[in-house]
Design a protein around this motif. Structure first.
Motif, mmCIF file in Angstrom:
data_model
loop_
_atom_site.group_PDB
_atom_site.id
_atom_site.type_symbol
_atom_site.label_atom_id
_atom_site.label_comp_id
_atom_site.label_asym_id
_atom_site.label_seq_id
_atom_site.Cartn_x
_atom_site.Cartn_y
_atom_site.Cartn_z
ATOM 1 N N ALA A 102 0.888 -1.161 0.161
ATOM 2 C CA ALA A 102 -0.190 0.212 -0.015
ATOM 3 C C ALA A 102 0.904 1.290 0.013
ATOM 4 O O ALA A 102 0.642 2.224 0.850
ATOM 5 N N VAL A 103 1.856 1.291 -1.088
ATOM 6 C CA VAL A 103 2.714 2.299 -0.834
ATOM 7 C C VAL A 103 2.480 3.849 -1.361
ATOM 8 O O VAL A 103 2.961 4.645 -1.542
ATOM 9 N N GLY A 104 0.942 3.732 -1.913
ATOM 10 C CA GLY A 104 0.466 4.981 -2.604
ATOM 11 C C GLY A 104 0.955 5.673 -3.510
ATOM 12 O O GLY A 104 1.683 4.823 -4.376
ATOM 13 N N SER A 105 0.940 6.875 -3.787
ATOM 14 C CA SER A 105 1.596 7.564 -5.072
ATOM 15 C C SER A 105 2.425 8.616 -4.488
ATOM 16 O O SER A 105 2.379 9.158 -3.443
ATOM 17 N N THR A 106 2.847 9.356 -5.850
ATOM 18 C CA THR A 106 3.708 10.365 -5.553
ATOM 19 C C THR A 106 3.780 11.257 -6.812
ATOM 20 O O THR A 106 3.079 10.836 -7.727
ATOM 21 N N ALA A 107 4.444 12.397 -6.780
ATOM 22 C CA ALA A 107 4.427 13.202 -7.970
ATOM 23 C C ALA A 107 5.215 12.554 -9.053
ATOM 24 O O ALA A 107 6.094 11.954 -8.980
ATOM 25 N N ALA A 108 4.543 12.945 -10.233
ATOM 26 C CA ALA A 108 5.299 12.848 -11.419
ATOM 27 C C ALA A 108 5.929 14.357 -11.712
ATOM 28 O O ALA A 108 5.352 15.135 -12.233
ATOM 29 N N PRO A 109 7.382 14.428 -11.590
ATOM 30 C CA PRO A 109 7.926 15.844 -11.729
ATOM 31 C C PRO A 109 7.993 16.161 -13.002
ATOM 32 O O PRO A 109 8.337 17.297 -13.036
ATOM 33 N N GLY A 110 7.570 15.691 -14.164
ATOM 34 C CA GLY A 110 7.600 16.396 -15.314
ATOM 35 C C GLY A 110 8.995 16.334 -15.744
ATOM 36 O O GLY A 110 9.675 17.192 -16.235
ATOM 37 N N SER A 111 9.731 15.163 -15.382
ATOM 38 C CA SER A 111 11.141 14.922 -15.795
ATOM 39 C C SER A 111 11.592 15.262 -17.333
ATOM 40 O O SER A 111 12.413 15.614 -17.765
ATOM 41 N N ALA A 112 10.276 15.010 -18.462
ATOM 42 C CA ALA A 112 10.709 15.468 -19.738
ATOM 43 C C ALA A 112 10.634 16.855 -19.951
ATOM 44 O O ALA A 112 11.193 17.166 -21.104
ATOM 45 N N VAL A 113 10.244 17.822 -19.176
ATOM 46 C CA VAL A 113 10.281 19.253 -19.364
ATOM 47 C C VAL A 113 11.487 19.660 -18.486
ATOM 48 O O VAL A 113 11.731 19.390 -17.317
ATOM 49 N N PRO A 114 12.402 20.262 -19.402
ATOM 50 C CA PRO A 114 13.851 20.834 -18.900
ATOM 51 C C PRO A 114 13.345 21.589 -17.631
ATOM 52 O O PRO A 114 12.329 22.500 -17.606
ATOM 53 N N GLY A 115 13.981 21.475 -16.365
ATOM 54 C CA GLY A 115 13.937 22.235 -15.264
ATOM 55 C C GLY A 115 12.866 22.131 -14.456
ATOM 56 O O GLY A 115 12.813 22.632 -13.139
ATOM 57 N N ALA A 116 11.744 21.088 -14.691
ATOM 58 C CA ALA A 116 10.636 20.944 -13.887
ATOM 59 C C ALA A 116 11.119 20.194 -12.671
ATOM 60 O O ALA A 116 10.712 20.584 -11.486
ATOM 61 N N ALA A 117 11.966 19.167 -12.605
ATOM 62 C CA ALA A 117 12.279 18.431 -11.618
ATOM 63 C C ALA A 117 13.091 19.269 -10.849
ATOM 64 O O ALA A 117 13.163 19.183 -9.274
ATOM 65 N N GLU A 118 14.005 20.405 -11.368
ATOM 66 C CA GLU A 118 14.929 21.100 -10.491
ATOM 67 C C GLU A 118 14.142 22.375 -9.686
ATOM 68 O O GLU A 118 14.453 22.695 -8.592
ATOM 69 N N PHE A 119 13.361 22.943 -10.561
ATOM 70 C CA PHE A 119 12.985 24.508 -10.101
ATOM 71 C C PHE A 119 11.363 24.286 -9.684
ATOM 72 O O PHE A 119 10.800 25.222 -9.127
ATOM 73 N N ALA A 120 10.513 23.437 -10.030
ATOM 74 C CA ALA A 120 9.228 23.370 -9.513
ATOM 75 C C ALA A 120 8.982 22.651 -8.589
ATOM 76 O O ALA A 120 9.499 21.686 -7.856
ATOM 77 N N CYS A 121 7.904 23.015 -7.592
ATOM 78 C CA CYS A 121 7.558 22.432 -6.421
ATOM 79 C C CYS A 121 6.407 21.593 -6.473
ATOM 80 O O CYS A 121 5.838 21.650 -7.638
#
Length: 389
Positions: A102-121
């Motif tokens: 039952a580990v649930g879910s988490t964010a999909a950080p948009g890794s295909a979009v440059p900068g999303a994982a680094e700068f988006a909350c």
């Protein structure tokens, strides 16, 4: 000589896992251990409030778990089904007779979009919502905030921040509120207009920078804080453990929520993909799934045939600030109908729904087997709608 008790380990203490752990107490001879990375229960449906500073989003397990359930605050890193052992980040090894995944879910950080994982909350997990709250606290009240994604989480986050006086832009990337009916969508759009949210219906984000977002057409928009709500993923534990998953990483099961690889592993909640047709990620789905996962384990222990899952949806409840909401009515298979409720009355209903989730878990802790749910929407061999949360 005393007989060793059957040990059931539940990995994940969210809505599904906590309900399942409590329901397993229908058999008093079980040893039940809940493994969770945090010492407190996280109300995922309130994380946008935590980020905006309008509420809290945690509750103590001491008020949610039934007597006798052990809580191990740790993170499961690998499941060895051959030896029925769970390895954790702290170096512990737990053996189990049955495992509820039952580990649930988490964010999909948009890794295909440059900068999303680094700068988006994000607001998908407690720590991410806390990070967003800190980022907002470090910016001026009129600094532009961009919310990317117009699913239910994006709508709730944009409205919550705008009601607090923030300057908010919502980038849809397609349809506003794809889980809603056309009338429900218009009601949400009207509320966002009243709150002053700038809605970019068809725009898509091509890049996220530290203080800007770049649209697909090259337009650069200032953004002091960018919030990414476009999609969810799941932890990679099942795949990393060699278990069969769907493309997102949800554990593949049959209609009794039993892993297609091992009948001692039962999945539930957001991380389960029964027959490859997962239900919509939501506490509305997770709580009944938690109950049914526990019932599958109990049936196996009793030597009975486990029942296939059978549950239905009633709709979607979207908070749009503390003074507004939209309650979208749906058919039992989760497809929306034209009927909806909006305004302050809807906000009261939404708050009651949020409170009821913890009430259901506490009721199950007090009286194992008490959980009830609407049926007739998802039965063996049928699929439920999977609109994004």
């Amino acid at each position: 000589m005393s007989q060793q008790r059957t040990h059931v380990v539940v990995i994940g203490g969210g809505y599904a896992g906590t309900l399942a752990a409590n329901r397993l107490r229908r058999r008093p001879d079980l040893e039940i251990t809940l493994v969770n990375p945090r010492p407190d229960f996280v109300e995922r449906i309130r994380l946008h409030q935590l980020a905006a500073g309008t509420g809290t989003a945690t509750a103590g397990y001491d008020s949610l778990l039934g007597t006798g359930i052990g809580l191990l605050v740790d993170t499961a890193t690998r499941i060895d089904t051959g030896t029925r052992t769970i390895h954790t980040a702290a170096g512990a090894e737990l053996t189990y007779d049955y495992l509820v995944y039952a580990v649930g879910s988490t964010a999909a950080p948009g890794s295909a979009v440059p900068g999303a994982a680094e700068f988006a909350c994000s607001v998908a997990e407690l720590e991410q919502a806390q990070r967003l709250r800190a980022a907002l606290a470090g910016t001026a009240a009129n600094a532009p905030v961009t919310v990317v994604g117009a699913g239910l989480t994006g709508l709730e986050t944009a409205a919550e921040l705008a009601e607090q006086g923030r300057t908010v832009r919502l980038i849809c990337g397609g349809v506003l509120g794809p889980a809603l009916s056309a009338p429900g969508r218009r009601a949400v759009a009207a509320r966002l207009r009243r709150l002053g949210v700038e809605v970019l219906d068809t725009a898509v984000v091509g890049e996220v920078r530290r203080e800007a977002v770049v649209l697909g057409d090259g337009t650069v928009l200032p953004s002091a804080v960018t919030v990414w709500t476009a999609g969810f993923g799941v932890p990679d534990l099942a795949r990393a453990s060699g278990l069969t998953t769907d493309e997102l990483g949800r554990l593949r099961t049959d209609e009794t929520l039993t892993s297609v690889d091992d009948d001692r592993v039962i999945a539930t909640g957001d991380a389960a993909a029964p027959s490859g047709q997962p239900l919509r990620m939501s506490c509305q789905a997770a709580i009944p799934l938690g109950a049914q996962a526990a019932d599958t384990v109990l049936s196996r222990l009793a030597g009975d045939i486990a029942a296939p899952i059978d549950q239905a949806f009633v709709g979607s409840a979207i908070s749009l600030g503390r003074r507004g909401a939209v309650i979208q009515v749906a058919r039992r298979d989760d497809t929306p109908v034209k009927a909806f409720l909006a305004g302050r009355v809807a906000a009261t209903v939404k708050e009651a729904i949020c409170k009821s989730t913890l009430w259901q878990i506490r009721r199950e802790a007090h009286k194992p087997g008490a959980a009830l749910w609407l049926k007739g929407g998802r039965k063996a061999g049928t699929a439920a709608a999977t609109a994004p949360r």
